[in-house]
Every structure is written in structure tokens, then in C-alpha cells.
Motif scaffolding. Sequence first.
Motif, mmCIF file in Angstrom:
data_model
loop_
_atom_site.group_PDB
_atom_site.id
_atom_site.type_symbol
_atom_site.label_atom_id
_atom_site.label_comp_id
_atom_site.label_asym_id
_atom_site.label_seq_id
_atom_site.Cartn_x
_atom_site.Cartn_y
_atom_site.Cartn_z
ATOM 1 N N ALA A 158 1.053 -0.997 0.207
ATOM 2 C CA ALA A 158 0.165 0.000 0.468
ATOM 3 C C ALA A 158 0.874 1.225 -0.097
ATOM 4 O O ALA A 158 0.648 2.265 -0.360
ATOM 5 C CB ALA A 158 -0.525 -0.146 1.733
ATOM 6 N N GLU B 86 -5.700 -3.472 -0.067
ATOM 7 C CA GLU B 86 -6.393 -2.036 -1.256
ATOM 8 C C GLU B 86 -6.675 -1.580 0.716
ATOM 9 O O GLU B 86 -7.455 -0.140 0.549
ATOM 10 C CB GLU B 86 -7.386 -3.226 -1.769
ATOM 11 C CG GLU B 86 -6.761 -3.422 -3.121
ATOM 12 C CD GLU B 86 -6.781 -1.903 -3.983
ATOM 13 O OE1 GLU B 86 -6.951 -1.285 -3.773
ATOM 14 O OE2 GLU B 86 -5.376 -2.811 -4.440
ATOM 15 N N ARG C 283 -4.206 1.082 1.681
ATOM 16 C CA ARG C 283 -3.801 1.523 0.940
ATOM 17 C C ARG C 283 -5.802 3.381 1.254
ATOM 18 O O ARG C 283 -4.827 4.141 1.148
ATOM 19 C CB ARG C 283 -4.693 1.491 -0.740
ATOM 20 C CG ARG C 283 -3.794 2.558 -1.888
ATOM 21 C CD ARG C 283 -3.639 1.462 -3.307
ATOM 22 N NE ARG C 283 -5.045 1.547 -3.398
ATOM 23 C CZ ARG C 283 -5.606 1.681 -4.723
ATOM 24 N NH1 ARG C 283 -5.327 3.062 -4.348
ATOM 25 N NH2 ARG C 283 -7.044 1.458 -4.619
ATOM 26 N N TYR D 62 -5.322 -8.393 -0.288
ATOM 27 C CA TYR D 62 -6.407 -7.817 0.186
ATOM 28 C C TYR D 62 -6.462 -5.942 1.296
ATOM 29 O O TYR D 62 -7.701 -5.486 1.007
ATOM 30 C CB TYR D 62 -7.964 -8.617 1.711
ATOM 31 C CG TYR D 62 -8.336 -8.987 -0.007
ATOM 32 C CD1 TYR D 62 -9.531 -9.391 -0.554
ATOM 33 C CD2 TYR D 62 -7.979 -10.608 -0.615
ATOM 34 C CE1 TYR D 62 -9.444 -10.182 -1.751
ATOM 35 C CE2 TYR D 62 -8.435 -11.883 -2.022
ATOM 36 C CZ TYR D 62 -9.592 -11.053 -2.704
ATOM 37 O OH TYR D 62 -9.859 -12.475 -2.984
ATOM 38 N N ASP E 74 0.582 -3.880 -8.403
ATOM 39 C CA ASP E 74 -0.413 -4.049 -8.771
ATOM 40 C C ASP E 74 -0.915 -5.452 -9.778
ATOM 41 O O ASP E 74 -1.763 -5.915 -9.013
ATOM 42 C CB ASP E 74 -0.322 -2.540 -10.126
ATOM 43 C CG ASP E 74 -0.727 -1.515 -9.305
ATOM 44 O OD1 ASP E 74 -1.126 -1.387 -8.526
ATOM 45 O OD2 ASP E 74 -0.699 -0.685 -10.040
ATOM 46 N N ARG F 68 -6.096 -11.175 -5.623
ATOM 47 C CA ARG F 68 -7.150 -11.608 -5.866
ATOM 48 C C ARG F 68 -8.059 -11.807 -7.456
ATOM 49 O O ARG F 68 -9.279 -12.470 -6.669
ATOM 50 C CB ARG F 68 -7.403 -9.793 -5.757
ATOM 51 C CG ARG F 68 -6.551 -9.219 -4.406
ATOM 52 C CD ARG F 68 -7.059 -7.785 -3.567
ATOM 53 N NE ARG F 68 -8.435 -7.201 -4.376
ATOM 54 C CZ ARG F 68 -9.018 -6.061 -4.687
ATOM 55 N NH1 ARG F 68 -8.213 -5.403 -4.640
ATOM 56 N NH2 ARG F 68 -10.846 -5.956 -4.346
ATOM 57 N N THR G 29 -1.294 -7.889 -6.649
ATOM 58 C CA THR G 29 -2.521 -7.920 -5.880
ATOM 59 C C THR G 29 -3.752 -8.264 -6.874
ATOM 60 O O THR G 29 -4.399 -9.343 -6.112
ATOM 61 C CB THR G 29 -2.888 -6.279 -5.807
ATOM 62 O OG1 THR G 29 -3.034 -5.111 -6.823
ATOM 63 C CG2 THR G 29 -2.283 -5.899 -4.347
#
Length: 230
Positions: free
Chosen positions: A47, A115, A118, A112, A67, A74, A70
Motif C-alpha cells: 500500500a 487495498e 491504501r 486484500y 499491482d 485477488r 494484488t
Amino acid sequence: MQAMWDVFYEQFVTLGGYKNVLVGLRNTLIIAIAGLIIGIIIGTIVACVQVAGKRSQIARGFAVIGDIYTGIFRGTPIIIQLLVFHYIIFATIEIDGLIEAILVFGLNSGAYVSEIMRGGILSVDIGQTEAGRTLGLSYTATIIRIVFPQAIKNVIPTLGNEFIALTKDTSVAGYVATMDLTRAFRLIATANYEFTIPYLMLAVVYLVLIIIFTVIVRLVERRMRKSEKR
């Protein structure tokens, strides 16, 4: 119905099936707690990198890696991640099934949590960062000493929900030879091919765990609201 209960009682009590259930309960809690801790560490790093992604070319490169990480974790089911790590990545490595499950669940949770963190960092007013910079703090010091403590306070309830979700997801840990709750009750069920009572009891155990964790999360939220009013 009585016959079903007699079969379950024999397997659970007389033949010692409860021992596997206790081990499974312990492992389930270990995987969920350790997985969340690893997830918080990884998620926080990712994050922070993503938030700082526009500050330099190097930071932007790490943000892209974050990115991708994740997106992968995810975007794929946790059971697929477990199987990939077990049969491909750790195929030639001797590793305990519990450790393997903790690592995979930690990586999954990190995607998770990143996010969540962040969003928590971005929820802190930009004026806080500007104030820190005005006082002569570096960008990193401002994030760590001013922004991050406020972000953590904002996301604690959401992290509690992530822990609840992670606990339920541990039901697939048995696919990598880990004695979790689901596998423990599955062994009882397959001993006599009587699945009704064992799986009902499994559902009850998970339900009780989730109710307990939900109450704890709500108590934390209530305490946080009281501290904010003060």
C-alpha cells in the motif's frame, strides 16, 4: 436420525475423532491469525509503495509490481493458490503443510489488506501530510509518524472483517495435507460414510467461531467510536 448420532458419537468420542478436531481447531486459528499478521505486513508495504508510486520512476516500478501481485492473488481462488504452491512451487521442497498454508494465506490476505491499507492512507486528510512536510519531516517520516497511525485507526474494523473472512477460507487448507477443522470432520464422516452429522457439526463450529470474532470486532469498533468522541 438416532443411528446417525450413534455413528458420530462412536467416531467422535469412542474412537478419538475429537483429538483431530482439537488439532484442526488449533491449526485453523494459527493459519488465520498468522496469515493475517503476514497479510498486514505485506499489505502495508504494498500500500505504501502504491501510494508513493508517482513520486519517482523507481517507486512507480515497484507500484506496478504491487499491482500485479494484488491482481494475481485477488483474481484467483485461494484453493488454486494452495494447489499451485503445493504441487508446483514447493513440489521439490520439504515443507510442513501448516507452514505452507500460513504462507499462502498470508500472501492471499496481503493482497486484500493492501487495498484496505491504501484506502486507509488515502482517507487521511492531505493536510496532515503537508503539515508534516512543513515541520521538516521527510516524506517517509511523515507517512510513518503522522499518516500511518491515523490510517491504522481507520482500518481496524475492516481488518477485523478480513480476519473473519480468512478464518472461513481456511476450510480449504486440508488440500495441502494440513489438519484443519474441515479435514478433521471429513475424516470422521468418511470413516463410516455418514456425512450428515459431521458436516452439520462442522458448520456449527465455524458459526460459533465467526459469531465470537464478530462480537470482538464490534466491541473494538465501539471502543474506537468512544475514543473519537473523547
